[in-house]
Design an enzyme around this catalytic site. Structure first.
Site, PDB file in Angstrom:
ATOM      1  N   TYR A 241     -21.597  89.741 -62.943  1.00  0.00           N
ATOM      2  CA  TYR A 241     -20.209  90.225 -62.912  1.00  0.00           C
ATOM      3  C   TYR A 241     -20.096  91.611 -63.542  1.00  0.00           C
ATOM      4  O   TYR A 241     -19.165  92.355 -63.236  1.00  0.00           O
ATOM      5  CB  TYR A 241     -19.256  89.216 -63.562  1.00  0.00           C
ATOM      6  CG  TYR A 241     -19.320  87.878 -62.844  1.00  0.00           C
ATOM      7  CD1 TYR A 241     -19.134  87.824 -61.467  1.00  0.00           C
ATOM      8  CD2 TYR A 241     -19.626  86.714 -63.517  1.00  0.00           C
ATOM      9  CE1 TYR A 241     -19.246  86.630 -60.779  1.00  0.00           C
ATOM     10  CE2 TYR A 241     -19.733  85.510 -62.831  1.00  0.00           C
ATOM     11  CZ  TYR A 241     -19.552  85.480 -61.459  1.00  0.00           C
ATOM     12  OH  TYR A 241     -19.673  84.297 -60.780  1.00  0.00           O
ATOM     13  N   HIS A 388     -29.085  85.083 -50.847  1.00  0.00           N
ATOM     14  CA  HIS A 388     -27.822  85.122 -51.598  1.00  0.00           C
ATOM     15  C   HIS A 388     -27.652  86.444 -52.342  1.00  0.00           C
ATOM     16  O   HIS A 388     -26.634  87.118 -52.224  1.00  0.00           O
ATOM     17  CB  HIS A 388     -27.791  83.943 -52.579  1.00  0.00           C
ATOM     18  CG  HIS A 388     -26.767  84.063 -53.667  1.00  0.00           C
ATOM     19  ND1 HIS A 388     -25.413  83.985 -53.438  1.00  0.00           N
ATOM     20  CD2 HIS A 388     -26.903  84.264 -55.011  1.00  0.00           C
ATOM     21  CE1 HIS A 388     -24.767  84.121 -54.580  1.00  0.00           C
ATOM     22  NE2 HIS A 388     -25.641  84.302 -55.550  1.00  0.00           N
ATOM     23  N   HIS A 390     -29.039  89.321 -52.009  1.00  0.00           N
ATOM     24  CA  HIS A 390     -28.958  90.577 -51.263  1.00  0.00           C
ATOM     25  C   HIS A 390     -27.551  90.786 -50.690  1.00  0.00           C
ATOM     26  O   HIS A 390     -27.138  91.910 -50.441  1.00  0.00           O
ATOM     27  CB  HIS A 390     -30.033  90.643 -50.179  1.00  0.00           C
ATOM     28  CG  HIS A 390     -31.366  91.033 -50.736  1.00  0.00           C
ATOM     29  ND1 HIS A 390     -32.229  90.123 -51.299  1.00  0.00           N
ATOM     30  CD2 HIS A 390     -31.950  92.258 -50.891  1.00  0.00           C
ATOM     31  CE1 HIS A 390     -33.306  90.759 -51.744  1.00  0.00           C
ATOM     32  NE2 HIS A 390     -33.158  92.060 -51.519  1.00  0.00           N
ATOM     33  N   ARG A 451     -39.515  81.810 -52.919  1.00  0.00           N
ATOM     34  CA  ARG A 451     -39.260  83.209 -53.240  1.00  0.00           C
ATOM     35  C   ARG A 451     -40.344  83.676 -54.214  1.00  0.00           C
ATOM     36  O   ARG A 451     -41.112  82.866 -54.731  1.00  0.00           O
ATOM     37  CB  ARG A 451     -37.868  83.385 -53.872  1.00  0.00           C
ATOM     38  CG  ARG A 451     -37.721  82.745 -55.223  1.00  0.00           C
ATOM     39  CD  ARG A 451     -36.306  82.866 -55.803  1.00  0.00           C
ATOM     40  NE  ARG A 451     -36.080  84.172 -56.418  1.00  0.00           N
ATOM     41  CZ  ARG A 451     -35.266  84.388 -57.456  1.00  0.00           C
ATOM     42  NH1 ARG A 451     -34.616  83.367 -58.026  1.00  0.00           N
ATOM     43  NH2 ARG A 451     -35.093  85.577 -57.954  1.00  0.00           N
ATOM     44  N   ARG A 452     -40.398  84.973 -54.458  1.00  0.00           N
ATOM     45  CA  ARG A 452     -41.326  85.544 -55.442  1.00  0.00           C
ATOM     46  C   ARG A 452     -42.762  85.084 -55.220  1.00  0.00           C
ATOM     47  O   ARG A 452     -43.480  84.775 -56.174  1.00  0.00           O
ATOM     48  CB  ARG A 452     -40.899  85.135 -56.856  1.00  0.00           C
ATOM     49  CG  ARG A 452     -39.534  85.655 -57.211  1.00  0.00           C
ATOM     50  CD  ARG A 452     -39.169  85.288 -58.607  1.00  0.00           C
ATOM     51  NE  ARG A 452     -38.351  86.338 -59.176  1.00  0.00           N
ATOM     52  CZ  ARG A 452     -37.841  86.320 -60.387  1.00  0.00           C
ATOM     53  NH1 ARG A 452     -38.082  85.310 -61.184  1.00  0.00           N
ATOM     54  NH2 ARG A 452     -37.116  87.306 -60.841  1.00  0.00           N
TER      55      ARG A 452
END
Ligand code: HAS
Ligand code: CU
Length: 560
Positions: A241, A388, A390, A451-452
């Site tokens: 945020y 998500h 990106h 991922r990764r």
């Protein structure tokens, strides 16, 4: 006498441009931000090529001996830590002062902030480039980087605190001169953003100071993995945020004017921001649903409050679309939805940012799926998560910042944007590229692609992944083209833009404006207090348990 003795040009320039320092600070911060993004973005192209079996890392081995994982560390750190932070500090420095119509009271502090952050950045960058900090942007122990990586990042974070200090001093001086007036919306939002951020960094500051820095410099033999991860996500969630709210400032305080209309509701915009101040930090455990050592109860509580933080974004959705509709109708648009066509789609700055909003609607939706306690088990640590973020940080934030640049860089330099058409082409290639890329990343995640992971070299690649990966590559390459168009446009504006003096900052008025704002939405302390109370409730028991049972016995690993 001293004033009279000054050369006349300098005096009149100062009178003309009261915000010269803020503009310079903004410009330099943005420069650092986009240098970081150019290298970080390039690493993204390397990654998606690797997934498709084209390994450029071996071609650049002398420069990047750590290959895929060093590239991925650079991608994460440069894009989501360096690009965002420097852009935000530059943008908010300027926006606070300009919106208050009051230059920073302490310009020296402004420069100190910038240079401290640069020192921290250099300190962290050297170990990454030397392959001594290939620990990704989350730096989970037991992976252990060179101590200067942690120290450098800490210094960057501490540097940002001084912006809040400078904002507070400037605001207090403004308040003295403007008793009873409402704080202008953009300044209110900029201060809320920084206050939220500073509170949020308690987690990472504690992780760095008490765990990682002593451990990486060899002062203590071991660390506690779960405590470190929990402190990381204490900050790691609200940091999203910290990235998003400056984009929201543009969507609320500037875009309505660029669209040719007004903000629909200022009070509602403020409600959204104060909700972020209260709700951003106490929900970080939604990144740790699969971690042991944290009670199910608190995982559930964090899930519930994560659903709560959805609301300020839904308010934003409503308010921003209502403002766009107001503008569309004012420009002669008619019909239930056809007013959309009356919006200024030929304006690159506007279009780029509305495309960012559009992509964010989908990124936000995948966020709720991530947050769902049980669905998270399906998507956690898969390519879905890359899909998500990106759409969120990679589009809502990065694309908005590019869109802001289309008016901000001309404003800062006094030069016309080199090519509005090139800006529009950039917006379209980004939205098509990102929509393709993120759609297929989400799909690949559902098919179980991790991922990764250096997927191109993995022995377990499924045929279904092979079918989708080329589409993700096409999306990635389109984004690469988009980024090149952006950088080219910026460079050409700086070098060959025609002079265009007298530009203005497009601050929007509101249909329901400051006169409708209740006093409580013009104060910071009640919300700061609310934030602290909720943090104490949502994190107190978990942190108490993790600290009292911590065993600092995990040595550092360097598997690369
Ligand atoms: Fe997230 C993981 C949940 C928002 C970034 N997130 C990540 C990671 C990143 C990230 C970087 O609960 C990976 C971290 C890592 O490395 O492990 N996220 C959420 C939720 C939201 C959310 C509930 N994320 C963001 C934002 C980010 C960001 C914002 C960056 C800026 N996220 C999660 C969870 C995980 C997670 C779990 C952990 C997953 C795991 O297992 O590891 C919400 O705040 C989203 C609310 C947003 C909306 C959209 C509102 C739409 C608007 C636009 C409207 C305007 C339009 C224009 C459409 C509800 C405001 C219309 C135009 C016309 C012309 C009409
Ligand atoms: Cu989160």
């Amino acid at each position: 006498m001293a004033v009279i003795a000054r050369p006349r040009g300098a005096v009149s320039e100062q009178v003309l441009d009261r915000f010269a320092t803020e503009k310079r600070l903004a410009g330099l911060n943005i420069l650092v931000a986009f240098i970081a993004l150019s290298l970080g973005g390039l690493m993204g192209v390397f990654q998606i090529l690797e997934y498709n079996g084209i390994d450029l890392y071996s071609a650049v081995k002398p420069v990047l001996p750590g290959g895929y994982y060093q590239g991925l560390t650079l991608h994460g750190v440069l894009n989501v830590l360096v690009f965002t932070t420097f852009y935000i500090i530059g943008f908010l420095t300027f926006i606070t002062a300009k919106s208050l119509d009051k230059p920073l009271v302490n310009k020296g502090l402004g420069w100190f902030t910038f240079w401290l952050m640069v020192v921290g950045l250099l300190m962290a960058a050297v170990p990454i480039l030397m392959n001594r900090a290939t620990v990704l942007f989350t730096f989970y122990p037991p992976l252990r980087a060179d101590g200067f990586y942690y120290l450098g990042l800490t210094i960057v974070v501490v540097g940002t605190y001084f912006l809040l200090l400078n904002q507070t001093l400037t605001y207090l001086a403004w308040r003295k001169e403007n008793q009873g007036a409402k704080i202008p919306l953009a300044a209110f939002m900029a201060i809320v953003t920084m206050a939220m951020w500073v509170i949020a960094t308690i987690g990472i500051a504690s992780e760095m100071l008490f765990l990682l820095i002593p451990w990486s410099f060899g002062l203590v033999p071991g660390t506690d993995v779960i405590l470190a991860r929990t402190l990381f996500w204490f900050t790691g969630h609200p940091i999203v945020y910290f990235w998003l709210l400056p984009a929201y400032i543009s969507w609320y305080a500037l875009i309505p004017k660029q669209a040719g209309g007004k903000l629909f509701s200022e009070p509602m915009a403020r409600v959204s921001f104060v909700l972020f101040l209260v709700l951003s930090a106490p929900i970080g455990i939604h990144h740790q649903f699969t971690d042991p050592g944290i009670s199910q109860i608190w995982k559930l509580v964090h899930f519930i409050f994560t659903v709560g933080v959805f609301f300020p974004s839904l308010l934003t959705f409503f308010n921003v679309v209502a403002s766009l509709e107001y503008a569309g109708r004012r420009r002669g648009g008619k019909g239930w939805l056809t007013w959309i066509f009356a919006l200024p789609w030929k304006n690159a700055s506007f279009t780029t940012q509305v495309f960012a909003m559009f992509l964010f609607a989908f990124g936000g939706t995948s966020g709720v799926i991530n947050a769902s306690y049980n669905l998270n088990l399906v998507v956690h640590n898969t390519a879905w998560i890359s899909g998500h973020f990106h759409l969120t940080v990679g589009s809502a934030v990065a694309l908005t910042f590019m869109g802001i640049n289309y008016w901000f860089i001309p404003y800062l330099t006094g030069k016309k944007l080199f090519s509005n058409t090139m800006g529009l082409a950039q917006a379209w290639t980004w939205i098509i590229g990102m929509a393709t890329f993120s759609h297929f990343m989400h799909m690949l995640g559902l098919l179980g692609m991790p991922r990764r992971t250096m997927v191109g070299a993995a022995p377990y690649v499924l045929p279904e992944w092979k079918a989708f990966l080329p589409f993700a590559l096409i999306g990635g390459l389109l984004m690469f083209v988009s980024a090149i168009l952006f950088f080219l446009n910026m460079l050409l504006t700086l070098s060959a833009g025609k002079p265009e003096p007298g530009q203005e900052v497009p601050f929007a008025k509101a249909v329901s404006g400051p006169e409708d704002v209740p006093v409580v939405l013009d104060r910071f302390w009640p919300w700061v207090l609310g934030g602290f109370i909720l943090i104490a409730i949502n994190y107190g028991p978990t942190l108490y348990f993790l600290i009292t049972t911590a065993r600092f016995n995990i040595p550092g690993l360097r598997p690369w």
